[in-house]
Motif scaffolding. Structure first.
Motif, PDB file in Angstrom:
ATOM      1  N   UNK A 115      -0.312   0.169  11.933  1.00  0.00           N
ATOM      2  CA  UNK A 115       0.314  -1.082  11.504  1.00  0.00           C
ATOM      3  C   UNK A 115      -0.184  -1.573  10.164  1.00  0.00           C
ATOM      4  N   UNK A 116      -1.463  -1.580   9.936  1.00  0.00           N
ATOM      5  CA  UNK A 116      -1.983  -2.131   8.689  1.00  0.00           C
ATOM      6  C   UNK A 116      -1.910  -1.129   7.544  1.00  0.00           C
ATOM      7  N   UNK A 117      -2.437   0.087   7.759  1.00  0.00           N
ATOM      8  CA  UNK A 117      -2.564   1.032   6.657  1.00  0.00           C
ATOM      9  C   UNK A 117      -1.274   1.774   6.350  1.00  0.00           C
ATOM     10  N   UNK A 118      -0.497   2.098   7.371  1.00  0.00           N
ATOM     11  CA  UNK A 118       0.766   2.805   7.120  1.00  0.00           C
ATOM     12  C   UNK A 118       1.928   1.854   6.876  1.00  0.00           C
ATOM     13  N   UNK A 119       2.181   0.947   7.798  1.00  0.00           N
ATOM     14  CA  UNK A 119       3.393   0.125   7.717  1.00  0.00           C
ATOM     15  C   UNK A 119       3.265  -0.966   6.647  1.00  0.00           C
ATOM     16  N   UNK A 120       2.305  -1.852   6.797  1.00  0.00           N
ATOM     17  CA  UNK A 120       2.224  -2.998   5.878  1.00  0.00           C
ATOM     18  C   UNK A 120       1.849  -2.558   4.468  1.00  0.00           C
ATOM     19  N   UNK A 121       0.763  -1.795   4.334  1.00  0.00           N
ATOM     20  CA  UNK A 121       0.353  -1.364   2.993  1.00  0.00           C
ATOM     21  C   UNK A 121       1.355  -0.390   2.387  1.00  0.00           C
ATOM     22  N   UNK A 122       1.960   0.470   3.207  1.00  0.00           N
ATOM     23  CA  UNK A 122       2.973   1.387   2.698  1.00  0.00           C
ATOM     24  C   UNK A 122       4.199   0.658   2.173  1.00  0.00           C
ATOM     25  N   UNK A 123       4.667  -0.338   2.919  1.00  0.00           N
ATOM     26  CA  UNK A 123       5.813  -1.126   2.447  1.00  0.00           C
ATOM     27  C   UNK A 123       5.471  -1.910   1.184  1.00  0.00           C
ATOM     28  N   UNK A 124       4.245  -2.429   1.125  1.00  0.00           N
ATOM     29  CA  UNK A 124       3.849  -3.159  -0.079  1.00  0.00           C
ATOM     30  C   UNK A 124       3.816  -2.237  -1.297  1.00  0.00           C
TER      31      UNK A 124
END
Length: 131
Positions: free
Chosen positions: A40-49
């Motif tokens: 959730x934090x490293x792949x999804x949120x940071x990836x989308x950012x």
């Protein structure tokens, strides 16, 4: 103050600090499992950012060096200095963030304002010159 904040890439630095420092710290405070933090934090949120960051930099004509802010903060500070992220994840996710931002930075350029201009690499062919 807002003009100075925008001039020195304040929003991009703020986003990099939130994604690179605050999210790993929140994950540790909440006691999340490593799998949930990674997904959730490293792949999804940071990836989308980082995808948004690459697009935003290309669209607004900002300096491409700001794309290095999140990977440096995430890999350097969160991984090496504060040990919020394990080393095996920190460096590889940092590289992934650079690659993701480069995908959208060099991606589809049909909406760029200079896309419909006349290319002049070989000069104008329809003009008659007496030179």
């Amino acid at each position: 103050m807002l003009k100075i904040f925008k001039k020195y890439y304040g929003y991009q630095w703020l986003g990099a600090i939130i994604c690179g420092l605050l999210l790993p710290f929140i994950g540790r405070l909440l006691g999340m499992s490593g799998l949930h933090k990674v997904i959730w934090f490293y792949l999804v949120i940071n990836g989308l950012y980082t995808l948004y960051l690459g697009y935003s930099i290309r669209r607004r004509g900002l300096s491409p060096f700001i794309m290095l802010a999140l990977p440096v903060i995430f890999s350097g500070i969160s991984t090496l200095a504060l040990h919020l992220v394990s080393r095996q994840y920190g460096f590889y996710f940092g590289l992934m963030y650079i690659v993701l931002s480069l995908f959208t930075f060099f991606g589809d350029t049909r909406d760029d304002p200079d896309e419909n201009q006349i290319p002049v690499e070989n000069g104008f062919r329809d003009l008659n010159s007496n030179v």
